[in-house]
Design a protein around this motif. Structure first.
Motif, mmCIF file in Angstrom:
data_model
loop_
_atom_site.group_PDB
_atom_site.id
_atom_site.type_symbol
_atom_site.label_atom_id
_atom_site.label_comp_id
_atom_site.label_asym_id
_atom_site.label_seq_id
_atom_site.Cartn_x
_atom_site.Cartn_y
_atom_site.Cartn_z
ATOM 1 N N LYS A 297 23.753 9.911 -83.588
ATOM 2 C CA LYS A 297 22.561 10.534 -83.011
ATOM 3 C C LYS A 297 21.347 10.303 -83.894
ATOM 4 O O LYS A 297 21.488 9.934 -85.071
ATOM 5 C CB LYS A 297 22.785 12.034 -82.764
ATOM 6 C CG LYS A 297 22.872 12.889 -84.010
ATOM 7 C CD LYS A 297 23.198 14.347 -83.677
ATOM 8 C CE LYS A 297 21.956 15.151 -83.327
ATOM 9 N NZ LYS A 297 22.279 16.596 -83.149
ATOM 10 N N THR A 298 20.185 10.558 -83.319
ATOM 11 C CA THR A 298 18.935 10.394 -84.052
ATOM 12 C C THR A 298 18.110 11.654 -83.883
ATOM 13 O O THR A 298 18.046 12.228 -82.790
ATOM 14 C CB THR A 298 18.146 9.189 -83.478
ATOM 15 O OG1 THR A 298 18.967 8.038 -83.627
ATOM 16 C CG2 THR A 298 16.845 8.967 -84.223
ATOM 17 N N ASN A 299 17.533 12.129 -84.977
ATOM 18 C CA ASN A 299 16.606 13.271 -84.928
ATOM 19 C C ASN A 299 15.394 12.923 -85.758
ATOM 20 O O ASN A 299 15.537 12.610 -86.936
ATOM 21 C CB ASN A 299 17.251 14.532 -85.522
ATOM 22 C CG ASN A 299 17.822 15.447 -84.468
ATOM 23 O OD1 ASN A 299 17.579 15.240 -83.270
ATOM 24 N ND2 ASN A 299 18.569 16.441 -84.893
ATOM 25 N N GLY A 300 14.206 13.016 -85.174
ATOM 26 C CA GLY A 300 13.017 12.635 -85.926
ATOM 27 C C GLY A 300 13.172 11.219 -86.414
ATOM 28 O O GLY A 300 13.446 10.300 -85.636
ATOM 29 N N LYS A 302 15.476 10.313 -88.620
ATOM 30 C CA LYS A 302 16.806 10.169 -89.242
ATOM 31 C C LYS A 302 17.858 9.742 -88.232
ATOM 32 O O LYS A 302 17.920 10.288 -87.119
ATOM 33 C CB LYS A 302 17.257 11.517 -89.819
ATOM 34 C CG LYS A 302 16.701 11.801 -91.185
ATOM 35 C CD LYS A 302 17.622 11.197 -92.236
ATOM 36 C CE LYS A 302 17.046 11.396 -93.619
ATOM 37 N NZ LYS A 302 17.623 10.432 -94.569
ATOM 38 N N ASN A 303 18.691 8.823 -88.649
ATOM 39 C CA ASN A 303 19.871 8.467 -87.856
ATOM 40 C C ASN A 303 21.096 9.077 -88.512
ATOM 41 O O ASN A 303 21.203 9.086 -89.735
ATOM 42 C CB ASN A 303 20.059 6.949 -87.829
ATOM 43 C CG ASN A 303 18.836 6.248 -87.302
ATOM 44 O OD1 ASN A 303 18.285 6.624 -86.272
ATOM 45 N ND2 ASN A 303 18.375 5.234 -88.030
ATOM 46 N N SER A 350 23.474 22.205 -93.546
ATOM 47 C CA SER A 350 22.784 20.936 -93.801
ATOM 48 C C SER A 350 23.273 20.276 -95.079
ATOM 49 O O SER A 350 22.995 19.108 -95.321
ATOM 50 C CB SER A 350 21.280 21.152 -93.827
ATOM 51 O OG SER A 350 20.878 21.537 -92.523
#
Ligand code: LLP
Length: 421
Positions: A297-300, A302-303, A350
């Motif tokens: 997945k990708t957020n912002g 970041k992968n 996190s």
């Protein structure tokens, strides 16, 4: 020769076994995979390095306490370094010769010291109260205890603060300004204590042998001083701490031979028996944690590669920011995009990452991904956080067969703690 190799066509092997084949044949959950021959080779490297010296290889059980691994190390001639009563009990169960065992620690309990005294293992004196407890244990067991003074030599091991132990303000050992007090105290208990040596342990992941040499020079000086007072001590224990090549850059790090050679002449010049306490350098590179990719997945910006393993199985990256090399176990389609990924687990934190900013080809769901150098301080530090039960362990044997060497913990195991309450 190292046990984990990548074939030209992109498959990871453990000795001659394809890791993908193991992944396909075992329970569907993260697992540790060891090479038994690599454990043997690592011990051989120390044994060859120690030739010509009278020595004990005290394997630091805290690094990895799998009973089958312990039995193998014992058969190869190792002794054991213990830091708790249960580690001592397990060492005895594995058949270690108690006279090749050393009981270490800054908070040893009286009942555990009694067992150590009864069994005749070496005991390190860490503090004033520890000395009192050892004397008490001697009286309870009726046995005179062979003791070493754990001296804090104040040598900076140049490692992460959490794994530095031989520096001035550390909680371990005795500082030199108190040395005379301890010598007088030992003299006061001739029936209980026999001072046989001096010990130091500087820290872990040390990658410069000069650090060991500096400490050995200081320690031999202390031994000279102590002998001058009429003590006949003849063991120098320089602890463990040799680092390994976690980065897989091909950089040449000091070997066991480099370590031993740097102290050899000093040890011989004083006619000492050498005790070493390796953990990581015996076992870390013999193992991978094998995981499956759950998804990408990708957020912002970041992968993420999300795997089934996590900080519960392997906490070193989360706890120390440690780097452990990560790779896929099978080739990916040639058009798979290479990106920068954080490799993370499913745990609700996190801090739950196994690797940050790793260049990897985008894997398919279900692909196998390994975290390397997972033999030391990985399974032994695993927890059941988020009720991720501790994983099973397997090893590849000399003949290429795969054996399970520890069952994976199950949900039923967990429920057992509540039975009958
Ligand atoms: N002897 C003593 C007294 C020790 O305290 C230790 C490790 C050893 C020997 C073995 O050191 P080695 O050869 O394995 O470096 N959990 C940390 C490492 C903690 C080491 C504690 N003492 C990590 O994952 O890096």
């Amino acid at each position: 020769q190292h046990c984990f190799t990548k074939s030209p066509d992109g498959f990871l092997y453990c000795e001659d076994t394809k890791v993908q084949d193991v992944l396909d044949s075992v329970e569907k959950r993260p697992f540790y995979l060891y090479s038994k021959p690599q454990i043997t080779r690592n011990v051989d490297a120390y044994r060859e390095a120690l030739q010509g010296l009278s020595s004990i290889i005290g394997y630091a059980i805290k690094a990895n306490n799998n009973l089958n691994i312990l039995k193998h190390l014992r058969k190869l001639g190792c002794g054991a370094v213990l830091v708790s009563g249960n580690e001592l009990r397990l060492a005895l169960k594995a058949g270690f010769d108690p006279t090749k065992c050393i009981f270490n620690g800054n908070g040893k309990l009286l009942e555990d010291l009694v067992l150590a005294a009864e069994e005749g293992v070496f005991v390190n004196i860490d503090s004033e109260f520890d000395l009192e407890n050892i004397v008490a244990a001697s009286r309870i067991s009726g046995k005179r205890v062979n003791v070493l003074l754990r001296i804090n030599p104040d040598v900076d091991p140049q490692v992460h603060a959490y794994v530095a132990t031989g520096n001035k303000n550390s909680k371990f050992g005795i500082r030199n300004e108190k040395l005379q007090w301890f010598l007088d105290a030992v003299k006061a208990y001739p029936n209980e204590l026999k001072l046989v040596g001096a010990h130091c342990h500087l820290g872990s992941t040390i990658t410069k042998v000069d650090i060991f040499r500096d400490a050995a020079v200081l320690m031999v000086n202390y031994i000279d001083q102590i002998r001058a007072q009429g003590f006949e001590l003849n063991y120098l224990n320089i602890g463990g701490g040799l680092g390994i090549d976690y980065y897989h850059t091909g950089a040449v790090l000091p070997s066991p031979r480099d370590l031993i050679d740097t102290v050899r002449e000093l040890v011989l010049s004083r006619d000492l028996n050498l005790i070493i306490e390796p953990g990581r350098s015996l076992i870390a590179n013999t193992c991978c944690l094998v995981n499956r990719v759950t998804g990408v997945k990708t957020n912002g910006t970041k992968n993420f590669i999300v795997i089934d393993g996590s900080m519960s199985e392997l906490i070193r990256p989360s706890l120390y920011g440690a780097y452990q090399h990560i790779e896929l176990i099978s080739p990916v389609p040639s058009d798979a995009e290479v990106s920068t990924f954080d490799v993370v687990g499913p745990v609700c934190e996190s801090a739950d990452f196994l690797g940050k900013d790793r260049e990897l080809p985008t894997p398919d769901k279900g692909a196998g991904l390994v975290v390397h150098d997972a033999g030391a301080y990985c399974m032994s530090m695993a927890s059941t956080y988020n009720l991720k039960m501790r994983p099973p362990e397997y090893w590849v044997e000399e003949d290429g067969s795969i054996s399970k060497i520890r069952h994976g913990e199950t949900f039923e195991d967990h429920l057992r703690f509540f039975e009958g309450l």
